[in-house]
Design a protein around this motif. Structure first.
Motif, PDB file in Angstrom:
ATOM      1  N   VAL A  64       0.811  -1.220   0.000  1.00  0.00           N
ATOM      2  CA  VAL A  64       0.000   0.000   0.000  1.00  0.00           C
ATOM      3  C   VAL A  64       0.847   1.275   0.000  1.00  0.00           C
ATOM      4  N   THR A 121       0.208  -1.983  12.245  1.00  0.00           N
ATOM      5  CA  THR A 121      -0.596  -2.086  11.031  1.00  0.00           C
ATOM      6  C   THR A 121      -0.521  -3.492  10.438  1.00  0.00           C
ATOM      7  N   THR A 123      -2.060  -5.363   6.987  1.00  0.00           N
ATOM      8  CA  THR A 123      -2.771  -5.170   5.728  1.00  0.00           C
ATOM      9  C   THR A 123      -2.987  -6.515   5.061  1.00  0.00           C
ATOM     10  N   THR A 139      -6.984  -4.454  -1.146  1.00  0.00           N
ATOM     11  CA  THR A 139      -6.281  -4.388   0.138  1.00  0.00           C
ATOM     12  C   THR A 139      -7.234  -3.833   1.184  1.00  0.00           C
ATOM     13  N   SER A 141      -6.748  -2.673   5.586  1.00  0.00           N
ATOM     14  CA  SER A 141      -5.821  -2.629   6.717  1.00  0.00           C
ATOM     15  C   SER A 141      -6.556  -2.441   8.033  1.00  0.00           C
TER      16      SER A 141
END
Length: 249
Positions: A64, A121, A123, A139, A141
């Protein structure tokens, strides 16, 4: 005549510098060390990898990451005298580590990237694969890992890609613990242990796949898909350049 130098794969996730390169038909992790916060990571890389940097580099970024972030990384490395062969997605690098690009029929894979942007994080990346060419289908997250947040993000990624759990051929994680361990438990519960790939340490799996890619781009030998790291830290490769191994990173 000396042998050609393999290009170098580089990841800097989780505050660690990991480098890998193909040598004698295997992928080997060369360095896996904490980044010194008082030193530029590129300087640390140049200090440790003087020889292998001559072959060029494949740099790995979060899937990302923005185009601007990728361009900044490329510009910085180029300014430091590095020949950047590719900046590739960590999810695709992880999939290549498990030989997914050997599959010639249309396939869907899911990769959990854990702690690549920051420590909290995760994802989930849905990859579509058709005749060896990867594309990022979706995607999603979550920030600040909890089982509920991660499960919601996983379902959102599948929904955005228009896929169900039955459509997923394989699932895997890349990144750092404890988040990678938590994500692995979630993926195994969703897709079953038979579809979950786990023979490679999640902290170096992207470097393995990037090293396989680097060897192709450097055209130094015949390496298509990494198969199994086992317990040796040495990653065996097989196949030949140009056999259905095109990439879209």
């Amino acid at each position: 005549m000396s042998s050609p130098i393999s290009p170098l794969a580089v990841t800097t996730f989780g505050g660690r510098l990991v480098t890998a390169a193909v040598s004698d038909g295997t992928v080997k992790i060369r360095h896996n060390q904490q980044i010194n916060p008082n030193q530029n990571p590129i300087d640390q890389l140049k200090d440790r990898e003087t020889t292998y940097l001559a072959g060029g580099v494949v740099l790995v970024e979060s899937t990302v990451a923005t185009d601007q972030e990728r361009q900044t990384i490329r510009d910085t490395a180029t300014k430091e005298g590095m020949r950047v062969l590719r900046i590739m997605n960590s999810s695709i690098a992880a999939a290549i580590s498990y030989g997914m690009d050997d599959l010639l029929e249309e396939t869907t894979i899911i990769v959990a990237e854990c702690g690549l942007e920051n420590d909290s994080t995760t994802t989930f990346v849905v990859l579509s694969l058709d005749e060896g060419i990867f594309d990022v289908a979706a995607t999603a997250s979550c920030f600040g890992y909890t089982d509920e947040k991660a499960s919601t993000a996983l379902q959102k990624a599948l929904q955005k890609a228009g896929k169900s759990t039955e459509d997923i051929y394989a699932a895997m994680v890349c990144g750092y613990k404890p988040y990678s361990s938590n994500a692995a438990t979630l993926l195994k519960s969703q897709f079953g242990t038979e579809r979950f790939r786990s023979s490679i340490d999640s902290s170096v799996v992207a470097a393995y796949g990037a090293a396989v890619t680097a060897s192709r781009l450097g055209d130094i030998g015949h390496f298509v898909a990494a198969k199994d790291a086992g317990d040796s830290g040495i990653f065996l490769c097989a196949g030949g350049v140009g056999e259905g191994s095109a990439l879209k990173a």
